[in-house]
Enzyme design. Structure first.
Site, PDB file in Angstrom:
ATOM      1  N   ASP A 274      -2.531   1.188   5.854  1.00  0.00           N
ATOM      2  CA  ASP A 274      -3.128   1.126   4.520  1.00  0.00           C
ATOM      3  C   ASP A 274      -2.682   2.354   3.734  1.00  0.00           C
ATOM      4  O   ASP A 274      -1.494   2.662   3.701  1.00  0.00           O
ATOM      5  CB  ASP A 274      -4.657   1.015   4.645  1.00  0.00           C
ATOM      6  CG  ASP A 274      -5.308   0.361   3.446  1.00  0.00           C
ATOM      7  OD1 ASP A 274      -4.968   0.718   2.310  1.00  0.00           O
ATOM      8  OD2 ASP A 274      -6.193  -0.503   3.621  1.00  0.00           O
TER       9      ASP A 274
ATOM     10  N   ASN B  12       0.843  -1.190   0.000  1.00  0.00           N
ATOM     11  CA  ASN B  12       0.000   0.000   0.000  1.00  0.00           C
ATOM     12  C   ASN B  12       0.877   1.239   0.000  1.00  0.00           C
ATOM     13  O   ASN B  12       1.991   1.226   0.482  1.00  0.00           O
ATOM     14  CB  ASN B  12      -0.965   0.001   1.178  1.00  0.00           C
ATOM     15  CG  ASN B  12      -2.312  -0.588   0.822  1.00  0.00           C
ATOM     16  OD1 ASN B  12      -3.026  -0.069  -0.031  1.00  0.00           O
ATOM     17  ND2 ASN B  12      -2.668  -1.697   1.461  1.00  0.00           N
TER      18      ASN B  12
END
Length: 292
Positions: A183, A138
């Site tokens: 993330d 990510n």
């Protein structure tokens, strides 16, 4: 004090991701539905028949996208630069750097450990594998010639120095997340790294030395990406995998924030491509090779 959040979306997204501040406002993706959307208006800008992980604006108009099994230019159709992964995998997050290159990660559908990879698209349209052995990459995000990349499944964010030619130096551990998974990220004007923490209902701001500067609770279990724009911190979230989503799971949320960040960099890949026709649904008949 907990921040006060405003809901920006009527829709609750299965896998809202890829927030970007661009010249036309805020955009985001809903990965599983293959849509690129305007956060400001809710308009669907592009709709693909395969997953859409992230986009960056193209200099001169249009988008470059991490989509399906590869990287593509969206200009009213889909022009594939490369499809370097097989059907067991999909593209995930991606971003352009200040040199106009596009960087994008790929992961296995089943999050198979070690299957993830990071790719770089150069301005001449060539695609290069730059990292292997990841699981769920990510980011990446950039602060000058420094790249930050999360491997969400491992709960870590690494930092790499990037050469003028786009080569990565040795990676070093920047931060480790003990609860939840790092993330989507962004870097602010002060060089601090903000990360949505999937599964932990929070956004964390990391100082340049990797220490935690602040933690902001988010009223959604799975925050997915973050953006700083117009005096606000904006966060996407996801309902995917939740047995009983709450009322704000999958929402796009905003809270006042005085910290600023620059708009997303434009990718300078294949300059002179035609501009995207906003709102067009891209069908299989529109898919073609860049050499066609």
């Amino acid at each position: 004090m907990s921040p006060e959040w405003t809901v920006l979306s009527a829709e609750r997204f299965a896998l809202g991701e890829g927030l970007r501040s661009v010249s036309g406002g805020l955009v985001m993706t809903d990965i599983l539905s293959g849509r690129l959307l305007s956060v400001d208006t809710g308009e669907v800008l592009v709709s693909l028949d395969e997953p859409l992980g992230a986009v960056a604006p193209l200099a001169g108009g249009g988008w470059i996208a991490a989509a399906g099994r590869g990287m593509a230019v969206l200009d009213g159709g889909v022009r594939w630069l490369a499809r370097p992964v097989d059907a067991s995998m999909r593209m995930n997050d991606g971003v352009a750097d200040a040199s106009g290159r596009f960087w994008a990660g790929a992961m296995a559908w089943d999050a198979r450990p070690g299957a993830g990879r990071l790719f770089r698209v150069d301005p001449d349209g060539s695609v290069h594998t730059v990292l292997e052995g990841l699981t769920v990459p990510n980011g990446p995000v950039f602060a000058g010639d420094t790249m930050y990349l999360a491997d969400s499944a491992a709960g870590v964010i690494h930092r790499y120095e990037v050469s003028e030619a786009g080569e990565l130096g040795p990676g070093e551990l920047f931060a480790r997340v003990e609860e939840g998974s790092p993330d989507g990220m962004t870097v602010d004007a002060e060089g601090y790294v903000w990360s949505a923490i999937w599964g932990a209902s929070r956004v964390v701001r990391f100082a340049p030395d990797g220490t935690v500067d602040r933690v902001l609770p988010v009223p959604a279990v799975q925050p997915t990406s973050v953006c700083l724009a117009s005096g606000r911190l904006i966060v996407t979230s996801a309902t995917h995998g939740l047995a009983a989503p709450g009322p704000l799971d999958g929402a796009v949320l905003a809270t006042p924030c005085s910290v600023t960040a620059a708009p997303a960099c434009a990718a300078r890949v294949r300059p002179g491509l035609p501009t995207v026709r906003l709102g067009k649904t891209i069908t299989p008949e529109d898919v073609r090779s860049l050499d066609d």
